[in-house]
Design an enzyme around this catalytic site. Sequence first.
Site, PDB file in Angstrom:
ATOM      1  N   ASP A   1     -11.572 -34.769 -39.764  1.00  0.00           N
ATOM      2  CA  ASP A   1     -12.200 -33.623 -40.440  1.00  0.00           C
ATOM      3  C   ASP A   1     -12.601 -34.018 -41.863  1.00  0.00           C
ATOM      4  O   ASP A   1     -13.695 -33.692 -42.327  1.00  0.00           O
ATOM      5  CB  ASP A   1     -11.239 -32.427 -40.486  1.00  0.00           C
ATOM      6  CG  ASP A   1     -11.169 -31.700 -39.147  1.00  0.00           C
ATOM      7  OD1 ASP A   1     -11.933 -32.056 -38.233  1.00  0.00           O
ATOM      8  OD2 ASP A   1     -10.348 -30.774 -39.016  1.00  0.00           O
TER       9      ASP A   1
ATOM     10  N   GLU B   1     -13.142 -37.052 -42.940  1.00  0.00           N
ATOM     11  CA  GLU B   1     -14.207 -38.061 -42.848  1.00  0.00           C
ATOM     12  C   GLU B   1     -15.563 -37.372 -42.662  1.00  0.00           C
ATOM     13  O   GLU B   1     -16.552 -37.755 -43.289  1.00  0.00           O
ATOM     14  CB  GLU B   1     -13.918 -38.998 -41.669  1.00  0.00           C
ATOM     15  CG  GLU B   1     -14.978 -40.070 -41.490  1.00  0.00           C
ATOM     16  CD  GLU B   1     -14.701 -40.972 -40.284  1.00  0.00           C
ATOM     17  OE1 GLU B   1     -13.573 -40.946 -39.754  1.00  0.00           O
ATOM     18  OE2 GLU B   1     -15.618 -41.698 -39.879  1.00  0.00           O
TER      19      GLU B   1
ATOM     20  N   THR C   1     -20.160 -38.499 -32.606  1.00  0.00           N
ATOM     21  CA  THR C   1     -21.612 -38.402 -32.431  1.00  0.00           C
ATOM     22  C   THR C   1     -22.073 -36.942 -32.585  1.00  0.00           C
ATOM     23  O   THR C   1     -21.251 -36.015 -32.574  1.00  0.00           O
ATOM     24  CB  THR C   1     -22.020 -38.895 -31.032  1.00  0.00           C
ATOM     25  OG1 THR C   1     -21.384 -38.033 -30.072  1.00  0.00           O
ATOM     26  CG2 THR C   1     -21.595 -40.327 -30.779  1.00  0.00           C
TER      27      THR C   1
HETATM   28  C1  LIG Z   1     -21.806 -49.334 -37.869  1.00  0.00           C
HETATM   29  C2  LIG Z   1     -20.634 -48.625 -37.270  1.00  0.00           C
HETATM   30  C3  LIG Z   1     -19.485 -48.445 -38.036  1.00  0.00           C
HETATM   31  C4  LIG Z   1     -18.362 -47.834 -37.465  1.00  0.00           C
HETATM   32  N1  LIG Z   1     -17.201 -47.765 -38.193  1.00  0.00           N
HETATM   33  C5  LIG Z   1     -16.053 -47.394 -37.565  1.00  0.00           C
HETATM   34  C6  LIG Z   1     -14.781 -47.520 -38.232  1.00  0.00           C
HETATM   35  O1  LIG Z   1     -14.713 -47.894 -39.411  1.00  0.00           O
HETATM   36  N2  LIG Z   1     -13.658 -47.206 -37.546  1.00  0.00           N
HETATM   37  C7  LIG Z   1     -13.689 -46.776 -36.248  1.00  0.00           C
HETATM   38  O2  LIG Z   1     -12.632 -46.539 -35.685  1.00  0.00           O
HETATM   39  N3  LIG Z   1     -14.881 -46.624 -35.586  1.00  0.00           N
HETATM   40  C8  LIG Z   1     -16.053 -46.932 -36.221  1.00  0.00           C
HETATM   41  N4  LIG Z   1     -17.264 -46.813 -35.559  1.00  0.00           N
HETATM   42  C9  LIG Z   1     -17.276 -46.333 -34.191  1.00  0.00           C
HETATM   43  C10 LIG Z   1     -17.927 -44.954 -34.002  1.00  0.00           C
HETATM   44  O3  LIG Z   1     -17.058 -43.953 -34.455  1.00  0.00           O
HETATM   45  C11 LIG Z   1     -18.288 -44.833 -32.512  1.00  0.00           C
HETATM   46  O4  LIG Z   1     -19.400 -45.689 -32.286  1.00  0.00           O
HETATM   47  C12 LIG Z   1     -18.625 -43.417 -32.117  1.00  0.00           C
HETATM   48  O5  LIG Z   1     -17.472 -42.616 -32.132  1.00  0.00           O
HETATM   49  C13 LIG Z   1     -19.237 -43.325 -30.697  1.00  0.00           C
HETATM   50  O6  LIG Z   1     -18.535 -44.081 -29.770  1.00  0.00           O
HETATM   51  P1  LIG Z   1     -19.327 -45.108 -28.808  1.00  0.00           P
HETATM   52  O7  LIG Z   1     -20.177 -45.948 -29.676  1.00  0.00           O
HETATM   53  O8  LIG Z   1     -18.344 -45.782 -27.949  1.00  0.00           O
HETATM   54  O9  LIG Z   1     -20.291 -44.198 -27.944  1.00  0.00           O
HETATM   55  P2  LIG Z   1     -19.940 -43.460 -26.566  1.00  0.00           P
HETATM   56  O10 LIG Z   1     -18.718 -42.625 -26.746  1.00  0.00           O
HETATM   57  O11 LIG Z   1     -19.949 -44.448 -25.468  1.00  0.00           O
HETATM   58  O12 LIG Z   1     -21.187 -42.480 -26.407  1.00  0.00           O
HETATM   59  C14 LIG Z   1     -22.445 -42.872 -25.844  1.00  0.00           C
HETATM   60  C15 LIG Z   1     -23.305 -41.606 -25.755  1.00  0.00           C
HETATM   61  O13 LIG Z   1     -22.689 -40.660 -24.852  1.00  0.00           O
HETATM   62  C16 LIG Z   1     -22.512 -39.430 -25.512  1.00  0.00           C
HETATM   63  N5  LIG Z   1     -21.290 -38.766 -25.024  1.00  0.00           N
HETATM   64  C17 LIG Z   1     -20.048 -39.284 -24.909  1.00  0.00           C
HETATM   65  N6  LIG Z   1     -19.201 -38.356 -24.427  1.00  0.00           N
HETATM   66  C18 LIG Z   1     -19.933 -37.233 -24.257  1.00  0.00           C
HETATM   67  C19 LIG Z   1     -19.634 -35.914 -23.779  1.00  0.00           C
HETATM   68  N7  LIG Z   1     -18.390 -35.548 -23.429  1.00  0.00           N
HETATM   69  N8  LIG Z   1     -20.641 -35.006 -23.707  1.00  0.00           N
HETATM   70  C20 LIG Z   1     -21.902 -35.335 -24.091  1.00  0.00           C
HETATM   71  N9  LIG Z   1     -22.242 -36.562 -24.539  1.00  0.00           N
HETATM   72  C21 LIG Z   1     -21.265 -37.486 -24.624  1.00  0.00           C
HETATM   73  C22 LIG Z   1     -22.398 -39.776 -26.990  1.00  0.00           C
HETATM   74  O14 LIG Z   1     -22.656 -38.658 -27.825  1.00  0.00           O
HETATM   75  C23 LIG Z   1     -23.442 -40.883 -27.098  1.00  0.00           C
HETATM   76  O15 LIG Z   1     -24.715 -40.306 -27.211  1.00  0.00           O
HETATM   77  C24 LIG Z   1     -18.416 -47.350 -36.129  1.00  0.00           C
HETATM   78  C25 LIG Z   1     -19.604 -47.494 -35.389  1.00  0.00           C
HETATM   79  C26 LIG Z   1     -20.689 -48.127 -35.936  1.00  0.00           C
HETATM   80  C27 LIG Z   1     -21.924 -48.302 -35.089  1.00  0.00           C
END
Ligand SMILES: Cc1cc2nc3c(=O)[nH]c(=O)nc-3n(C[C@H](O)[C@H](O)[C@H](O)COP(=O)(O)OP(=O)(O)OC[C@H]3O[C@@H](n4cnc5c(N)ncnc54)[C@H](O)[C@@H]3O)c2cc1C
Length: 400
Positions: free
Chosen positions: A253, A255, A385
């Site tokens: 929250d 963040e 997201t």
């Molecule tokens: C540059 C960068 C920096 C980051 N820094 C950090 C960090 O410091 N620490 C950390 O822990 N993480 C970090 N992250 C991770 C970030 O929080 C995740 O990328 C994000 O939470 C999404 O996870 P994912 O990429 O696995 O996408 P996914 O969860 O695989 O999602 C893929 C797509 O499916 C959609 N989706 C998933 N589930 C659902 C649902 N139930 N209903 C509808 N749509 C859905 C998503 O919205 C997205 O459009 C970072 C990511 C990036 C790219």
Amino acid sequence: MDTPSVALPVAQRFSGLSNEEQSILDQADRFARQELFPLARRMDDEEWWPPDAFPKIGAHGYFGIPVPEAYGGVGMDLFASGLVLQAFGRWNSGLSLSWVAHENLCLYNLYRNANEAQRRRYLPGLCSGQLTGALALTEPGAGSDALGSMRTTARRDGDAYVLNGTKIYITNGPVADVLLVYAKTEPERGARGISAFIVEKGFPGFKVAQKLVKMGFRGSPTGELVFEDCRVPAANLVGEENEGVRVVMSGLDLERAMVAPLCLGIAERALALSIDYARTREQFGRPIADFQLIQGKLADMYVWVEAMRVFTYQALRAANHLEIGGGGRGEIHKITAASVMFAADTMNKVLNEALQVHGGSGYIWDSEINRLYRAIKLLEIGAGTTEVRKIIIAGELLRG
Ligand SMILES: Cc1cc2nc3c(=O)[nH]c(=O)nc-3n(C[C@H](O)[C@H](O)[C@H](O)COP(=O)(O)OP(=O)(O)OC[C@H]3O[C@@H](n4cnc5c(N)ncnc54)[C@H](O)[C@@H]3O)c2cc1C
């Protein structure tokens, strides 16, 4: 107490900032313009991490802003921290992303959740910028479902926990000295079996598997981290065993409240660059600012930026009062998700028009507007997201 008077500049009167808050924003802006902006191009070109930047930021009092002075902090509040990020976002977006991962995800989370011994051990170095912090939650198979699908485990072994697993996309991961890491201590209990740990980069079994190359926010190092029988002293457990979910949810929250000012700073800069470009670029014998279609874009961008400002500050002020361990549900959960969703979405609209105003020059990699344009998509992905934010908002609206 500061009372806004008619003597205040117009922009400040409308922003609702007190004199003290406005001065924090202005001072951070001057610092970032002088010290951080000159680093931005090389960071973007080479994915270069400037090793002296964090100690310099710390020396100027721009870390640990909401943390008491007894731990090396500044003793202000989360709102002030957000204003600093807004200012930094205008001048160096890559460094700003690393700043917020260090300041908010790691440092402030530790201040709120760590015990006294842990605070004394880690906070002074993080506040001075001599230590770099990160937070590691996301895994290759656990993104939006970070808690349910988490596979990293922590098994108690004498006076230590043994961590095994992989974390990915971790901001500052490749350069971090101190990491707040989540792992399952009782995997069969799902989200109720998660614990939080402080991992130092030198702990045996910890390694940076790779540094990832990004389309934007370049220079902010993002990495994949591996834990192979990584021994973490039991004294580095943050909070109670199996209570990590409270740390995660409360931290998320905060963040989200903090990511919105980053969007605001970037959008403000994009608008300023666009006004400047529209005034100086000539076509058909006149500055393009003379054309009403360009004026319409500038007007839209201004309205969007001001709307971002109001919502960003509203959510940030609400987050200022979040009690330790609070959040993860209710009004604060809803408004912080809504504010970051609106800010990220609206910033994308601003940047889309800003690049259009810049024409072909905006499409060239080297231009500042192009650097900002490449960065922004992340803010619809990280910290949950857009889809996850909508799920949170609707969930709270429909809660019985
Ligand atoms: C540059 C960068 C920096 C980051 N820094 C950090 C960090 O410091 N620490 C950390 O822990 N993480 C970090 N992250 C991770 C970030 O929080 C995740 O990328 C994000 O939470 C999404 O996870 P994912 O990429 O696995 O996408 P996914 O969860 O695989 O999602 C893929 C797509 O499916 C959609 N989706 C998933 N589930 C659902 C649902 N139930 N209903 C509808 N749509 C859905 C998503 O919205 C997205 O459009 C970072 C990511 C990036 C790219």
